[in-house]
Write an enzyme that holds these catalytic residues in place. Structure first.
Site, PDB file in Angstrom:
ATOM      1  N   ASP A  54       0.841  -1.207   0.000  1.00 41.27           N
ATOM      2  CA  ASP A  54       0.000   0.000   0.000  1.00 41.27           C
ATOM      3  C   ASP A  54       0.879   1.261   0.000  1.00 41.27           C
ATOM      4  O   ASP A  54       0.369   2.386  -0.058  1.00 41.27           O
ATOM      5  CB  ASP A  54      -1.020  -0.007   1.149  1.00 41.27           C
ATOM      6  CG  ASP A  54      -0.385  -0.059   2.523  1.00 41.27           C
ATOM      7  OD1 ASP A  54       0.864  -0.156   2.620  1.00 41.27           O
ATOM      8  OD2 ASP A  54      -1.141  -0.005   3.521  1.00 41.27           O
ATOM      9  N   ASP A  93      -0.998  -6.142   0.075  1.00 39.77           N
ATOM     10  CA  ASP A  93      -1.329  -5.511   1.356  1.00 39.77           C
ATOM     11  C   ASP A  93      -2.833  -5.375   1.527  1.00 39.77           C
ATOM     12  O   ASP A  93      -3.546  -4.993   0.597  1.00 39.77           O
ATOM     13  CB  ASP A  93      -0.732  -4.096   1.400  1.00 39.77           C
ATOM     14  CG  ASP A  93       0.593  -4.043   2.120  1.00 39.77           C
ATOM     15  OD1 ASP A  93       0.882  -4.962   2.919  1.00 39.77           O
ATOM     16  OD2 ASP A  93       1.350  -3.084   1.883  1.00 39.77           O
ATOM     17  N   LYS A 122      -0.916  -9.389   3.275  1.00 41.18           N
ATOM     18  CA  LYS A 122      -0.113  -8.877   4.402  1.00 41.18           C
ATOM     19  C   LYS A 122      -0.997  -7.968   5.241  1.00 41.18           C
ATOM     20  O   LYS A 122      -1.733  -7.131   4.692  1.00 41.18           O
ATOM     21  CB  LYS A 122       1.118  -8.133   3.882  1.00 41.18           C
ATOM     22  CG  LYS A 122       1.955  -7.511   5.005  1.00 41.18           C
ATOM     23  CD  LYS A 122       3.378  -7.190   4.573  1.00 41.18           C
ATOM     24  CE  LYS A 122       3.532  -5.948   3.726  1.00 41.18           C
ATOM     25  NZ  LYS A 122       3.076  -4.705   4.370  1.00 41.18           N
ATOM     26  N   GLU A 124      -1.044  -5.430   8.687  1.00 41.36           N
ATOM     27  CA  GLU A 124      -0.273  -4.656   9.670  1.00 41.36           C
ATOM     28  C   GLU A 124      -0.943  -4.739  11.036  1.00 41.36           C
ATOM     29  O   GLU A 124      -2.158  -4.570  11.130  1.00 41.36           O
ATOM     30  CB  GLU A 124      -0.236  -3.171   9.261  1.00 41.36           C
ATOM     31  CG  GLU A 124       0.786  -2.859   8.218  1.00 41.36           C
ATOM     32  CD  GLU A 124       0.899  -1.361   7.943  1.00 41.36           C
ATOM     33  OE1 GLU A 124       0.681  -0.539   8.856  1.00 41.36           O
ATOM     34  OE2 GLU A 124       1.214  -1.018   6.794  1.00 41.36           O
ATOM     35  N   GLU A 191       9.639  -4.307  10.101  1.00 38.18           N
ATOM     36  CA  GLU A 191      10.088  -3.037   9.507  1.00 38.18           C
ATOM     37  C   GLU A 191      10.677  -2.138  10.589  1.00 38.18           C
ATOM     38  O   GLU A 191      10.016  -1.836  11.605  1.00 38.18           O
ATOM     39  CB  GLU A 191       8.891  -2.333   8.816  1.00 38.18           C
ATOM     40  CG  GLU A 191       9.278  -0.982   8.229  1.00 38.18           C
ATOM     41  CD  GLU A 191       8.259  -0.387   7.279  1.00 38.18           C
ATOM     42  OE1 GLU A 191       7.225  -1.035   7.002  1.00 38.18           O
ATOM     43  OE2 GLU A 191       8.497   0.756   6.824  1.00 38.18           O
TER      44      GLU A 191
HETATM   45  O1  KIV Z   1       3.649  -1.111   1.550  1.00 39.09           O
HETATM   46  C1  KIV Z   1       4.830  -1.476   1.481  1.00 39.09           C
HETATM   47  O2  KIV Z   1       5.527  -1.237   0.486  1.00 39.09           O
HETATM   48  C2  KIV Z   1       5.401  -2.201   2.601  1.00 39.09           C
HETATM   49  C3  KIV Z   1       6.900  -2.323   2.629  1.00 39.09           C
HETATM   50  C4  KIV Z   1       7.516  -1.056   3.070  1.00 39.09           C
HETATM   51  C5  KIV Z   1       7.329  -3.431   3.484  1.00 39.09           C
HETATM   52  O3  KIV Z   1       4.701  -2.640   3.456  1.00 39.09           O
END
Ligand code: KIV
Length: 274
Positions: A54, A93, A122, A124, A191
């Site tokens: 994202d 994401d 993914k 968060e 991260e």
């Molecule tokens: O959104 C993204 O590009 C990420 C990376 C920074 C790991 O989550």
């Protein structure tokens, strides 16, 4: 079966093959990709995981944060990447709050996979995401849990800062890693945390760990593609290297990134945090 740039046959990357790489102690590589052209180049260079991050809100859309990115935009970019993909595993994401409730997260992750072609999502967040990860795991959706610096929480943490530098916050991230892997997370992404904390997390979990500003002990490294090509304006973050500097083509830069991660040349101590 597709061919890589050396003309060798290359089987598709799967969660199982990533786990085998980890078991063999072989590093894998990850880069963000948002469109078909870059995805094709990265895939051909041997990047194992294409992350439709994202971060596209910032590097593609020119926004200040990732927060306004919508699920439909994520699906659009994931589909662009998946049309070009021959071998890499595609991770997408879950955008801000698309995973806030487990049943909505299930529906939204399913759209990223069915409409976008993602192989994995993914998410968060720390222990608060355990129920959601359990729900997705139970329905066969692979999940990477993103810990440490959480860009979707930028307003809460007051900027893009290294996380886990004091005892209580380091313990919380370590515990979150244990909780989320127990809940079914198939991978972790760390991260911007101190290297010693990342080392401890890598040693404490069984799943593959991807790092960005984390530790050389991680099983993989990820960078935002525009950062590693030196295209992002402003000072380069400590965890990044400009792989295009001194090279003629993007292809050569990405091949060098892959080599650098696999041989352990990147990240060096100058890319990590204390
Ligand atoms: O959104 C993204 O590009 C990420 C990376 C920074 C790991 O989550």
């Amino acid at each position: 079966m597709s061919m890589n740039e050396n003309g060798k046959s290359a089987s598709p990357v799967t969660l199982a093959s990533i786990r085998e790489m980890k078991a063999r102690g072989e590093k894998f590589t990850c880069l963000t990709a948002y469109d078909a052209t870059f995805a094709r180049i990265f895939d051909a260079a041997g990047v194992e995981v294409l992350l439709v991050g994202d971060s596209l809100g910032m590097v593609i859309q020119g926004r200040e944060t990732t927060l306004p990115v919508t699920l439909d935009e994520m699906i659009y970019h994931t589909a662009c990447v998946s049309r070009a993909r021959k071998r890499a595993l595609i991770m997408a994401d879950m955008p801000f709050m698309s995973d806030a409730r487990p049943h909505e997260a299930l529906r939204n992750a399913a759209r990223l996979m069915a409409e976008g072609g993602a192989h994995m999502v993914k998410i968060e967040g720390g222990a608060v995401m355990a129920e959601t990860i359990q729900r997705l795991d139970a329905r066969g959706i692979p999940v990477c849990a993103h810990l440490g610096l959480l860009p979707q929480s930028v307003h809460k943490i007051g900027g893009y800062r290294v996380q886990g530098r004091d005892g209580p916050s380091a313990r919380r991230i370590l515990e979150d890693a244990a909780t989320l892997t127990a809940a079914g997370a198939d991978m972790l992404l760390l991260e911007c945390v101190p290297a010693t904390l990342a080392d401890e997390i890598v040693a404490s979990v069984k799943v593959p760990v991807i790092g960005i500003g984390a530790s050389a002990a991680c099983d993989a490294q990820v960078l935002v593609c525009y950062d590693m090509l030196g295209l992002t304006p402003g000072p380069r973050p400590r965890f990044c290297e400009n792989f295009l500097a001194g090279r003629d083509t993007i292809q050569a830069a990405v091949q060098d990134y892959v080599r650098a991660v696999k041989t352990g040349r990147f990240p060096a101590s100058e890319h990590l945090y204390t």
